[in-house]
Scaffold this active site. Structure first.
Site, PDB file in Angstrom:
ATOM      1  N   ALA A  11      29.722  36.037  36.727  1.00  0.00           N
ATOM      2  CA  ALA A  11      28.713  37.562  36.826  1.00  0.00           C
ATOM      3  C   ALA A  11      27.474  37.434  37.353  1.00  0.00           C
ATOM      4  O   ALA A  11      26.785  37.538  38.600  1.00  0.00           O
ATOM      5  CB  ALA A  11      28.814  39.269  36.533  1.00  0.00           C
ATOM      6  N   LYS A  12      27.166  36.050  36.895  1.00  0.00           N
ATOM      7  CA  LYS A  12      25.862  36.267  37.659  1.00  0.00           C
ATOM      8  C   LYS A  12      24.733  36.866  36.982  1.00  0.00           C
ATOM      9  O   LYS A  12      23.421  37.698  38.209  1.00  0.00           O
ATOM     10  CB  LYS A  12      25.238  35.116  37.579  1.00  0.00           C
ATOM     11  N   ARG A  13      25.040  38.396  36.232  1.00  0.00           N
ATOM     12  CA  ARG A  13      23.808  39.453  36.412  1.00  0.00           C
ATOM     13  C   ARG A  13      22.813  39.892  35.541  1.00  0.00           C
ATOM     14  O   ARG A  13      22.553  39.149  35.154  1.00  0.00           O
ATOM     15  CB  ARG A  13      24.996  41.171  36.680  1.00  0.00           C
TER      16      ARG A  13
END
Length: 271
Positions: free
Chosen positions: A92-94
């Site tokens: 998700a690369k939050r």
């Protein structure tokens, strides 16, 4: 899944393969589009075909978010279908701060029960710590990625002569531990993987870039493997789109099996 359990799966399957579930409706076999949930049906067959060889699955969240509520439903069904002894990664690369990061963590760790999530460290400790507060869950921090644009910042030299990715590694290794933090290290970087390993000798690496992006599995193992393997090597397109007809799942199994055989040989060589 904790570190000991993950290592046990690697040893049992003689594999450190992560299969990326980057499921694109425009690329899956046409006959699946007649299914009520084509994305889940594609994922189900891929999982059935590759679970013998994979120790991790990594759905790329963007492919599901783009489909709206139906995509989230497909993602949840996929996550529930993955065998419980296989590590799950929310790609998700939050990267945000405070309550926002806490709620992202709650969404992926509590509502969906992923084992781990990829996180961008650009905003510093504030954007990472909330994810580390969930017991038994992992942060996979972006460190040295395989895309061309990574040169814009990650390799940029700081005032003390260190490139930015080294600063990220040294600083972030103080926030977590090898028990709850991994790093994304791109396979296309070759000897750079060795530089990362010197800084964080005990952490696991999630390594994209093998297969369609041209990274070398042999180089990844040579420079990145540690005494407990310490690698999850991801292949997405090279496996899930190996076939485009009714036999797509068998084609995926064949490609996953080839990688597992290579990985077994490398484990025997270096461990």
């Amino acid at each position: 899944m904790n570190r000991k359990q993950l290592i046990k799966e690697i040893q049992k399957k003689r594999s450190f393969l992560c299969v990326g579930l980057d499921t694109d409706l425009s690329k899956i076999p046409g006959h699946l589009l007649r299914e009520k949930d084509p994305v889940f049906e594609f994922n189900r067959q891929i999982i059935d075909a590759t679970a013998d060889y994979a120790v991790a699955y990594k759905p790329n969240i963007a492919f599901y978010e783009a489909l709206g509520p139906k995509g989230w439903e497909s993602l949840n069904k996929t996550l529930e279908y993955i065998p419980k002894d296989i590590f799950t990664i929310a790609d998700a690369k939050r990267g945000d701060i405070g309550n926002t990061s806490s709620l992202y963590a709650k969404a992926f760790f509590e509502s969906m029960d992923f084992d781990s999530i990829t996180v961008a460290p650009y905003m510093g400790v504030d954007s990472v710590k909330p994810f580390l507060e969930f017991e038994g869950k992992w942060v996979i921090l972006l460190a040295l990625t395989s895309n061309e644009g990574s040169k814009d910042f990650q390799l940029f030299g700081a005032a003390n002569g260190k490139p930015l990715f080294q600063e990220v590694l040294e600083k972030s290794s103080q926030w977590g531990s090898p028990e709850n933090m991994m790093y994304v290290v791109g396979a296309t970087r070759g000897e750079k993987i060795g530089e990362v390993r010197k800084i964080v000798p005990d952490h696991f690496f999630l390594v994209p870039g093998v297969g369609a992006q041209g990274g070398s599995l042999e180089e990844v193992a040579k420079y990145g493997m540690n005494r407990e393997c310490g690698l999850l090597v991801n292949s997405s397109r090279g496996i899930i789109y190996a076939g485009s007809d009714h036999n797509f799942a068998q084609a995926a199994r064949n490609e996953a099996g080839k990688l597992q055989q290579e990985m077994e040989a490398l484990l025997d060589m270096y461990l």
